[in-house]
Write a protein that holds these residues in place. Structure first.
Motif, PDB file in Angstrom:
ATOM      1  N   ARG A   1       0.772  -0.968  -0.011  1.00  0.00           N
ATOM      2  CA  ARG A   1       0.033  -0.061  -0.082  1.00  0.00           C
ATOM      3  C   ARG A   1       0.743   1.191   0.019  1.00  0.00           C
ATOM      4  O   ARG A   1       1.819   1.501   0.640  1.00  0.00           O
ATOM      5  N   ASN A   2       0.485   2.196  -0.978  1.00  0.00           N
ATOM      6  CA  ASN A   2       0.974   3.502  -0.712  1.00  0.00           C
ATOM      7  C   ASN A   2       0.019   4.619  -0.393  1.00  0.00           C
ATOM      8  O   ASN A   2      -1.051   4.632  -1.125  1.00  0.00           O
ATOM      9  N   PHE A   3       0.078   5.017   0.908  1.00  0.00           N
ATOM     10  CA  PHE A   3      -0.985   5.857   1.552  1.00  0.00           C
ATOM     11  C   PHE A   3      -0.701   7.374   0.558  1.00  0.00           C
ATOM     12  O   PHE A   3      -1.914   7.743   0.453  1.00  0.00           O
ATOM     13  N   GLU A   4       0.395   7.834   0.432  1.00  0.00           N
ATOM     14  CA  GLU A   4       0.492   9.211  -0.322  1.00  0.00           C
ATOM     15  C   GLU A   4      -0.047   9.129  -1.515  1.00  0.00           C
ATOM     16  O   GLU A   4      -0.986  10.021  -1.880  1.00  0.00           O
ATOM     17  N   ALA A   5       0.199   8.001  -2.329  1.00  0.00           N
ATOM     18  CA  ALA A   5      -0.683   7.976  -3.796  1.00  0.00           C
ATOM     19  C   ALA A   5      -1.831   7.474  -3.835  1.00  0.00           C
ATOM     20  O   ALA A   5      -2.430   7.367  -4.855  1.00  0.00           O
ATOM     21  N   SER A   6      -2.213   7.021  -2.764  1.00  0.00           N
ATOM     22  CA  SER A   6      -3.620   6.171  -2.694  1.00  0.00           C
ATOM     23  C   SER A   6      -3.558   4.949  -3.573  1.00  0.00           C
ATOM     24  O   SER A   6      -4.759   4.972  -4.606  1.00  0.00           O
ATOM     25  N   LYS A   7      -2.807   4.176  -3.743  1.00  0.00           N
ATOM     26  CA  LYS A   7      -2.707   2.908  -4.450  1.00  0.00           C
ATOM     27  C   LYS A   7      -2.307   1.690  -3.823  1.00  0.00           C
ATOM     28  O   LYS A   7      -1.709   1.787  -2.851  1.00  0.00           O
ATOM     29  N   PHE A   8      -2.823   0.645  -4.184  1.00  0.00           N
ATOM     30  CA  PHE A   8      -2.282  -0.580  -3.757  1.00  0.00           C
ATOM     31  C   PHE A   8      -1.927  -1.506  -4.995  1.00  0.00           C
ATOM     32  O   PHE A   8      -2.578  -1.507  -5.837  1.00  0.00           O
ATOM     33  N   ILE A   9      -0.924  -2.526  -4.514  1.00  0.00           N
ATOM     34  CA  ILE A   9      -0.645  -3.616  -5.406  1.00  0.00           C
ATOM     35  C   ILE A   9      -0.765  -4.899  -4.568  1.00  0.00           C
ATOM     36  O   ILE A   9       0.109  -5.127  -3.645  1.00  0.00           O
ATOM     37  N   THR A  10      -1.380  -5.987  -5.144  1.00  0.00           N
ATOM     38  CA  THR A  10      -1.578  -7.147  -4.496  1.00  0.00           C
ATOM     39  C   THR A  10      -1.075  -8.334  -5.506  1.00  0.00           C
ATOM     40  O   THR A  10      -1.794  -8.220  -6.585  1.00  0.00           O
ATOM     41  N   VAL A  11      -0.377  -9.412  -5.032  1.00  0.00           N
ATOM     42  CA  VAL A  11       0.185 -10.503  -5.688  1.00  0.00           C
ATOM     43  C   VAL A  11      -0.534 -11.519  -4.976  1.00  0.00           C
ATOM     44  O   VAL A  11      -0.186 -11.835  -3.972  1.00  0.00           O
ATOM     45  N   THR A  12      -1.366 -12.411  -5.461  1.00  0.00           N
ATOM     46  CA  THR A  12      -2.028 -13.655  -5.107  1.00  0.00           C
ATOM     47  C   THR A  12      -2.076 -14.781  -5.891  1.00  0.00           C
ATOM     48  O   THR A  12      -2.441 -14.396  -7.146  1.00  0.00           O
ATOM     49  N   ASP A  13      -2.264 -15.938  -5.197  1.00  0.00           N
ATOM     50  CA  ASP A  13      -2.582 -17.155  -6.137  1.00  0.00           C
ATOM     51  C   ASP A  13      -3.916 -17.345  -6.037  1.00  0.00           C
ATOM     52  O   ASP A  13      -4.558 -17.285  -4.972  1.00  0.00           O
ATOM     53  N   PHE A  14      -4.621 -17.515  -7.028  1.00  0.00           N
ATOM     54  CA  PHE A  14      -6.109 -18.245  -7.128  1.00  0.00           C
ATOM     55  C   PHE A  14      -6.477 -19.054  -8.140  1.00  0.00           C
ATOM     56  O   PHE A  14      -6.156 -18.979  -9.264  1.00  0.00           O
ATOM     57  N   ALA A  15      -7.210 -20.209  -7.842  1.00  0.00           N
ATOM     58  CA  ALA A  15      -7.253 -21.316  -8.635  1.00  0.00           C
ATOM     59  C   ALA A  15      -6.245 -21.768  -9.705  1.00  0.00           C
ATOM     60  O   ALA A  15      -6.458 -21.921 -10.829  1.00  0.00           O
ATOM     61  N   GLY A  16      -5.107 -21.930  -9.140  1.00  0.00           N
ATOM     62  CA  GLY A  16      -3.838 -22.344  -9.927  1.00  0.00           C
ATOM     63  C   GLY A  16      -3.501 -21.237 -10.797  1.00  0.00           C
ATOM     64  O   GLY A  16      -2.506 -21.608 -11.322  1.00  0.00           O
ATOM     65  N   LYS A  17      -3.557 -19.886 -10.596  1.00  0.00           N
ATOM     66  CA  LYS A  17      -3.098 -18.910 -11.314  1.00  0.00           C
ATOM     67  C   LYS A  17      -2.553 -17.810 -10.407  1.00  0.00           C
ATOM     68  O   LYS A  17      -3.138 -17.663  -9.259  1.00  0.00           O
ATOM     69  N   LYS A  18      -1.630 -17.065 -10.879  1.00  0.00           N
ATOM     70  CA  LYS A  18      -1.055 -15.910  -9.921  1.00  0.00           C
ATOM     71  C   LYS A  18      -1.766 -14.480 -10.679  1.00  0.00           C
ATOM     72  O   LYS A  18      -1.775 -14.319 -11.973  1.00  0.00           O
ATOM     73  N   PHE A  19      -2.245 -13.673 -10.089  1.00  0.00           N
ATOM     74  CA  PHE A  19      -2.519 -12.328 -10.275  1.00  0.00           C
ATOM     75  C   PHE A  19      -1.967 -11.453  -9.627  1.00  0.00           C
ATOM     76  O   PHE A  19      -1.568 -11.585  -8.502  1.00  0.00           O
TER      77      PHE A  19
END
Length: 247
Positions: A99-117
């Motif tokens: 999370r970047n609170f100053e820029a008000s953005k987030f990036i999440t990397v996670t596995d779901f249903a055998g794929k990475k997003f």
């Protein structure tokens, strides 16, 4: 006089620690597996443990945070059903959340249903309501705030420490006037509780997660919903998943 000279550095060091507003928090992530079962899955209560716990870590500063798993959150449980040996694997996907609170953005990397997003989007503040209650969590005075998740209809209760000015918190919870040290979802269905806090300079631990297919939060939600519908699974995909293999 010598005692005075020894005492002055002691005061200065403690003032420096008090002013340090970045560090690491270790959380215990606890899920009530029985509460997560649907009405048609009551028979599974005798097959699975009531609670599953794991460890997560939050690196935080006033402007950024990075949240991740710190252990392999998978476990095989052997049980017997109808005279047959059944092995269940409990699995929660890896999640790296920046999370970047100053820029008000987030990036999440996670596995779901055998794929990475890789989910990249703007931060959205939850509609927190402040409650006139307080308690101590590992030595920090904490205040209470709540909101109801409009999608899941679950009540979220959070406890935050104003002494830590970062608006960070575990997983998808943030945006309070102090760092969140405890979250209780749906009356104990899921609980995040801070077990250790270390104030120190963060050197490279807060980072943008990379890899995976880039999607927005809305696009990822649709991918989750479509998969759950196809597999006939209840829930929002954020909790532990159970895979059953019969031997």
């Amino acid at each position: 006089m010598k005692k005075l000279f020894l005492f002055i550095p002691f005061i200065i060091s403690h003032l420096a620690i008090a002013q340090l507003q970045e560090g690491v928090i270790d959380y215990e992530f606890k899920v009530n597996m029985h509460k997560g079962l649907g009405k048609d899955q009551e028979s599974m209560k005798s097959m699975i443990p009531e609670f599953r716990t794991s460890k997560n870590r939050l690196y935080f500063s006033p402007t950024e945070s990075f949240y991740t798993n710190v252990d392999d959150d998978s476990e095989d449980v052997n049980t017997s059903v109808g005279g047959n040996n059944v092995q269940m694997r409990f699995n929660r996907p890896q999640m790296d959340l920046y999370r970047n609170f100053e820029a008000s953005k987030f990036i999440t990397v996670t596995d779901f249903a055998g794929k990475k997003f890789r989910i990249e989007d703007s931060l959205k503040t939850s509609p927190w309501k402040f409650v006139d209650e307080s308690k101590k969590i590992i030595g920090y005075d904490c205040k209470k705030a709540t909101f109801t998740n409009e999608t899941t209809k679950q009540e979220i209760v959070a406890w935050y420490a104003e002494a830590l000015i970062s608006p960070a918190g575990p997983q998808n919870y943030w945006g309070l006037p102090g760092t969140i040290l405890e979250v209780n979802v749906n009356d104990g269905t899921t609980v995040f509780e801070a077990k250790k806090i270390e104030l120190k300079k963060i050197k490279g631990e807060i980072k943008n997660p990379t890899g995976g297919k880039k999607v927005t939060a809305k696009e990822f939600k649709k991918i989750q919903d479509d998969y759950m519908k196809e597999m006939g699974i209840q829930g929002n995909g954020s909790g532990p998943r159970i895979f059953i293999r019969q031997n």
